[in-house]
Design an enzyme around this catalytic site. Structure first.
Site, PDB file in Angstrom:
ATOM      1  N   TYR A   1      -0.594  -0.988  10.137  1.00 24.97           N
ATOM      2  CA  TYR A   1      -0.835  -1.270   8.724  1.00 24.97           C
ATOM      3  C   TYR A   1       0.368  -0.849   7.885  1.00 24.97           C
ATOM      4  CZ  TYR A   1      -3.388  -1.184   4.226  1.00 24.97           C
ATOM      5  OH  TYR A   1      -3.802  -1.388   2.929  1.00 24.97           O
TER       6      TYR A   1
ATOM      7  N   SER B   1       0.862  -1.185   0.000  1.00 28.74           N
ATOM      8  CA  SER B   1       0.000   0.000   0.000  1.00 28.74           C
ATOM      9  C   SER B   1       0.895   1.230   0.000  1.00 28.74           C
ATOM     10  CB  SER B   1      -0.865   0.025   1.262  1.00 28.74           C
ATOM     11  OG  SER B   1      -1.410   1.313   1.459  1.00 28.74           O
TER      12      SER B   1
HETATM   13  N1  LIG Z   1      -8.892  -0.318  -0.806  1.00 26.16           N
HETATM   14  C1  LIG Z   1      -7.791   0.424  -0.723  1.00 26.16           C
HETATM   15  O1  LIG Z   1      -7.843   1.666  -0.721  1.00 26.16           O
HETATM   16  C2  LIG Z   1      -6.436  -0.257  -0.646  1.00 26.16           C
HETATM   17  C3  LIG Z   1      -5.296   0.535  -0.859  1.00 26.16           C
HETATM   18  C4  LIG Z   1      -4.047  -0.073  -0.775  1.00 26.16           C
HETATM   19  C5  LIG Z   1      -3.949  -1.422  -0.489  1.00 26.16           C
HETATM   20  N2  LIG Z   1      -5.076  -2.159  -0.289  1.00 26.16           N
HETATM   21  C6  LIG Z   1      -4.910  -3.578   0.017  1.00 26.16           C
HETATM   22  O2  LIG Z   1      -5.593  -4.343  -0.954  1.00 26.16           O
HETATM   23  C7  LIG Z   1      -6.010  -5.578  -0.388  1.00 26.16           C
HETATM   24  C8  LIG Z   1      -7.488  -5.798  -0.661  1.00 26.16           C
HETATM   25  O3  LIG Z   1      -8.205  -4.751  -0.052  1.00 26.16           O
HETATM   26  P1  LIG Z   1      -9.725  -4.412  -0.391  1.00 26.16           P
HETATM   27  O4  LIG Z   1      -9.820  -2.950  -0.368  1.00 26.16           O
HETATM   28  O5  LIG Z   1     -10.185  -5.176  -1.577  1.00 26.16           O
HETATM   29  O6  LIG Z   1     -10.398  -4.962   0.950  1.00 26.16           O
HETATM   30  P2  LIG Z   1     -11.650  -5.906   1.219  1.00 26.16           P
HETATM   31  O7  LIG Z   1     -11.958  -5.729   2.678  1.00 26.16           O
HETATM   32  O8  LIG Z   1     -12.722  -5.669   0.220  1.00 26.16           O
HETATM   33  O9  LIG Z   1     -11.056  -7.364   0.967  1.00 26.16           O
HETATM   34  C9  LIG Z   1     -10.194  -7.996   1.869  1.00 26.16           C
HETATM   35  C10 LIG Z   1     -10.494  -9.474   1.839  1.00 26.16           C
HETATM   36  O10 LIG Z   1      -9.554 -10.151   2.708  1.00 26.16           O
HETATM   37  C11 LIG Z   1     -10.276 -11.161   3.398  1.00 26.16           C
HETATM   38  N3  LIG Z   1      -9.564 -11.535   4.635  1.00 26.16           N
HETATM   39  C12 LIG Z   1      -9.454 -10.808   5.775  1.00 26.16           C
HETATM   40  N4  LIG Z   1      -8.795 -11.504   6.709  1.00 26.16           N
HETATM   41  C13 LIG Z   1      -8.468 -12.695   6.153  1.00 26.16           C
HETATM   42  C14 LIG Z   1      -7.783 -13.851   6.626  1.00 26.16           C
HETATM   43  N5  LIG Z   1      -7.302 -13.919   7.880  1.00 26.16           N
HETATM   44  N6  LIG Z   1      -7.633 -14.909   5.788  1.00 26.16           N
HETATM   45  C15 LIG Z   1      -8.129 -14.858   4.529  1.00 26.16           C
HETATM   46  N7  LIG Z   1      -8.801 -13.793   4.023  1.00 26.16           N
HETATM   47  C16 LIG Z   1      -8.966 -12.725   4.840  1.00 26.16           C
HETATM   48  C17 LIG Z   1     -11.630 -10.535   3.673  1.00 26.16           C
HETATM   49  O11 LIG Z   1     -12.624 -11.504   3.995  1.00 26.16           O
HETATM   50  C18 LIG Z   1     -11.907  -9.804   2.363  1.00 26.16           C
HETATM   51  O12 LIG Z   1     -12.569 -10.626   1.422  1.00 26.16           O
HETATM   52  C19 LIG Z   1      -5.652  -5.495   1.097  1.00 26.16           C
HETATM   53  O13 LIG Z   1      -4.415  -6.164   1.305  1.00 26.16           O
HETATM   54  C20 LIG Z   1      -5.500  -4.023   1.327  1.00 26.16           C
HETATM   55  O14 LIG Z   1      -4.657  -3.747   2.426  1.00 26.16           O
HETATM   56  C21 LIG Z   1      -6.309  -1.609  -0.354  1.00 26.16           C
END
Ligand SMILES: NC(=O)c1ccc[n+]([C@@H]2O[C@H](COP(=O)([O-])OP(=O)(O)OC[C@H]3O[C@@H](n4cnc5c(N)ncnc54)[C@H](O)[C@@H]3O)[C@@H](O)[C@H]2O)c1
Length: 258
Positions: free
Chosen positions: A164, A149
């Site tokens: 984070y 991120s």
């Molecule tokens: N959305 C943003 O702005 C953003 C920005 C930078 C990075 N990210 C990263 O992208 C990735 C996806 O994020 P997103 O926004 O799609 O979030 P999201 O919450 O929609 O998806 C995250 C998924 O991870 C699953 N998860 C959580 N804990 C888990 C575990 N212990 N074992 C297996 N699965 C698990 C959840 O059930 C969910 O389906 C993450 O790593 C997040 O940190 C997101």
């Protein structure tokens, strides 16, 4: 049609793929659209199965959904067994997308919150890499894409603070070290570092005015979409990306230009 590498058909594994508005679901969909058989792994087992059925229905490739807690070594081992039992081709691509945000101010971070955030974002990535790399080595094709991120690079983000940032910075170190160690076997390992992407990860932590301000703060004038990120992850997993390893791919609309 299944995705065919020079060494045969391969399966893509995507963690954190159950949420229909999330990045993992978009990544799994894009793999399927490009002909890969796909395994969706998520702690929400029912959600992963429903998402797999939806993607299979749309793209006609083989897609399975499997429950896993990426922080639990035994659970990861069971998921790998379930994947083998599903009879898909060997795993050729692993996209570690599972993650959680953490808005807690530093002085209020207790051990439980620290461990939760580091375990899911960093230890989970370590465990799935360790569990699936042997298949990649055995079958001669491997692409790993780990989710970091912009928060790791700029010191915190809009919705997440210290644990984070630290965990996502750890993902960068893990990625670079794996890239160096497995380059001689042709396995590539890269990190993707998005800015703000419109998903449910920060559910409840924002409102409409805030969302508009977020978009306005991005030089390209909008938040990222899961599809933006998915296109990059799937490219990095392709044969065309064979000379890219150990990199951090920024994808943030210009909001962080390093
Ligand atoms: N959305 C943003 O702005 C953003 C920005 C930078 C990075 N990210 C990263 O992208 C990735 C996806 O994020 P997103 O926004 O799609 O979030 P999201 O919450 O929609 O998806 C995250 C998924 O991870 C699953 N998860 C959580 N804990 C888990 C575990 N212990 N074992 C297996 N699965 C698990 C959840 O059930 C969910 O389906 C993450 O790593 C997040 O940190 C997101």
């Amino acid at each position: 049609m299944s995705y065919q590498t020079g060494t045969g058909p391969r399966t893509a594994v995507v963690t954190g793929a159950a949420s229909p508005r999330g990045i993992g679901f978009a990544v799994a969909s894009r793999f399927a659209a490009e002909g890969w058989p796909v395994a969706l792994l998520d702690i929400d087992a029912a959600g992963a199965e429903a998402a797999a059925d939806k993607i299979a229905g749309e793209f006609g490739t083989r897609v399975v959904g499997i429950g896993v807690d990426v922080t639990d070594e035994d659970s990861v081992a069971r998921a790998v067994e379930a994947l083998a039992a599903a009879g898909l081709p060997p795993v050729g691509a692993l996209a570690n997308i599972a993650g959680v945000a953490s808005p807690v101010p530093f002085l209020e971070v207790d051990m439980r919150e620290w461990r939760r955030v580091v375990d899911i974002n960093l230890t989970g990535t370590f465990l799935t890499c360790r569990a699936l790399l042997p298949q990649m080595l055995e079958h001669g094709y491997g692409r790993i894409v780990n989710m970091s991120s912009v928060s790791a690079q700029q010191g915190g983000g809009v919705f997440s603070k210290t644990p984070y940032s630290a965990a996502k910075a750890g993902v960068l170190g893990l990625t670079r070290s794996l890239a160096r160690e497995f380059a001689p076997q042709g396995i590539t390992v890269n990190a993707v570092s998005p800015g703000v992407v419109d998903t449910d990860i920060r559910a409840g932590a924002t409102d409409e005015a805030n969302e508009a301000a977020l978009a306005a703060a991005v030089p390209l004038g909008r938040q990222g979409t899961p599809a933006d990120i998915a296109a990059l992850v799937v490219f990095l997993s392709s044969e065309d990306a064979s000379y890219i390893t150990g990199t951090t791919q920024n994808i943030n609309g210009g909001s962080y230009i390093a």
